[in-house]
Design a protein around this motif. Structure first.
Motif, mmCIF file in Angstrom:
data_model
loop_
_atom_site.group_PDB
_atom_site.id
_atom_site.type_symbol
_atom_site.label_atom_id
_atom_site.label_comp_id
_atom_site.label_asym_id
_atom_site.label_seq_id
_atom_site.Cartn_x
_atom_site.Cartn_y
_atom_site.Cartn_z
ATOM 1 N N LEU A 16 58.727 28.005 69.548
ATOM 2 C CA LEU A 16 58.856 26.651 69.009
ATOM 3 C C LEU A 16 60.066 25.978 69.651
ATOM 4 O O LEU A 16 61.212 26.387 69.430
ATOM 5 N N GLY A 19 62.039 20.597 68.811
ATOM 6 C CA GLY A 19 63.019 19.861 68.028
ATOM 7 C C GLY A 19 64.018 19.053 68.844
ATOM 8 O O GLY A 19 64.196 19.263 70.051
ATOM 9 N N ASN A 91 53.738 18.673 70.611
ATOM 10 C CA ASN A 91 53.807 18.160 69.244
ATOM 11 C C ASN A 91 54.377 16.751 69.296
ATOM 12 O O ASN A 91 55.598 16.574 69.410
ATOM 13 N N PHE A 94 57.387 15.506 66.671
ATOM 14 C CA PHE A 94 58.524 16.424 66.668
ATOM 15 C C PHE A 94 59.682 15.939 65.811
ATOM 16 O O PHE A 94 60.593 16.713 65.504
ATOM 17 N N SER A 98 59.701 21.313 61.284
ATOM 18 C CA SER A 98 59.192 22.285 62.251
ATOM 19 C C SER A 98 57.887 22.925 61.813
ATOM 20 O O SER A 98 57.210 23.560 62.627
ATOM 21 N N SER A 101 55.305 21.756 64.104
ATOM 22 C CA SER A 101 55.238 22.486 65.380
ATOM 23 C C SER A 101 54.484 23.798 65.214
ATOM 24 O O SER A 101 53.710 24.202 66.094
ATOM 25 N N ASP A 119 61.999 31.129 67.535
ATOM 26 C CA ASP A 119 62.789 29.918 67.732
ATOM 27 C C ASP A 119 63.253 29.885 69.179
ATOM 28 O O ASP A 119 63.613 30.917 69.752
ATOM 29 N N GLU A 210 60.422 22.964 56.895
ATOM 30 C CA GLU A 210 60.652 23.862 58.011
ATOM 31 C C GLU A 210 59.557 24.928 58.068
ATOM 32 O O GLU A 210 58.919 25.235 57.059
ATOM 33 N N TYR A 211 59.364 25.506 59.244
ATOM 34 C CA TYR A 211 58.277 26.466 59.418
ATOM 35 C C TYR A 211 58.482 27.739 58.592
ATOM 36 O O TYR A 211 57.534 28.476 58.308
#
Length: 258
Positions: A16, A19, A91, A94, A98, A101, A119, A210-211
């Motif tokens: 990922l 960001g 993505n 963005f 996340s 993503s 990450d 967040e993911y």
């Protein structure tokens, strides 16, 4: 024909890197417009280090989720010619959380293969990856017992030998906690479930999350033996979020086996 029973299937990797890295401010790699994954340490970008370490462990199926500074990322990828091509997923959203993503990379999660989720903004010793790649746990996280106090580190909380919470501000009672490195290995089944959970977040309007949130949901609702960790305490690594992290990473270079 040789039996494949007991063999560890090589995972594919999903990195990922979409960001904006807002918290780095002017410490970023030639702001504006350059992603954190292109920060260079010792003349090598984080992106190039990820790819070299993964390829060194026999992982050739690598997908990168990009967004901020996408064209610069594409240009940087053209220089990484020493191996199979790297797949790219863009993505466009963005600026959101996340988790978007993660959802953008759902084809990797749904591929039917084990998945390494990573990450992009981490500088680390190459030895840190080996126990993750070879893990047979359905869901494996990396844990460092050396953790700074405060709300910024993502905490991996352990009670009676099992992971019971995974959050910056955990709520589940636990015996002790360490810091999550931000790298994960999921079996094909766990990866597929994560794809579904990330889609639920996006579809239900939780796009700024967040993911880690859907991963935490799985950890807190799964059987005790589904998620485990590998302890990498003592190996150097740092996530790069703030200007002081850049200085820490540069000071760490001499410690790395990469």
């Amino acid at each position: 024909m040789a039996s494949s029973v007991g063999k560890v299937v090589s995972p594919c990797a999903l990195i990922l890197a979409a960001g904006m890295g807002r918290r780095l401010g002017e410490a970023g790699p030639g702001r504006p417009g350059v992603p954190k994954a292109l920060l260079e340490f010792g003349g090598t970008s984080l992106l190039a280090r990820h790819v070299a370490i993964l390829r060194g462990l026999g992982i050739s199926d690598i997908t990168l989720v990009i967004g901020f500074g996408a064209e610069r990322m594409r240009t940087a990828l053209t220089a990484l010619t020493d191996g199979p091509p790297i797949s790219i997923v863009t993505n466009p959203d963005f600026r959101e959380g996340s988790v978007v993503s993660l959802w953008a990379g759902r084809e990797v999660l749904l591929s039917g293969a084990p998945v390494l989720l990573m990450d992009a903004d981490v500088l680390y010793d190459a030895r840190l990856m080996a126990p993750l790649v070879s893990s047979r746990k359905p869901g494996c996280l990396l844990l460092d017992r050396e953790i700074e106090p405060g709300d910024e580190p993502v905490k991996l909380c352990v009670r009676d030998g099992r992971i019971v919470d995974f959050h910056k501000r955990p709520t589940e009672p636990h015996d002790w906690h360490g810091e999550s490195v931000g790298f994960f290995r999921f079996s094909a089944a766990v990866a597929m479930e994560l794809a579904g959970r990330s889609e639920d977040y996006v579809a239900s309007g939780r796009r700024m999350m967040e993911y880690e949130e859907p991963i935490r949901d799985m950890i807190t609702t799964s059987a005790a033996d589904r998620f485990g960790y590998e302890d990498i305490t003592g190996l150097p690594w740092t996530e790069i979020d703030f200007p002081e992290d850049v200085a820490k990473a540069r000071a760490m270079l001499s410690e790395l086996l990469s």
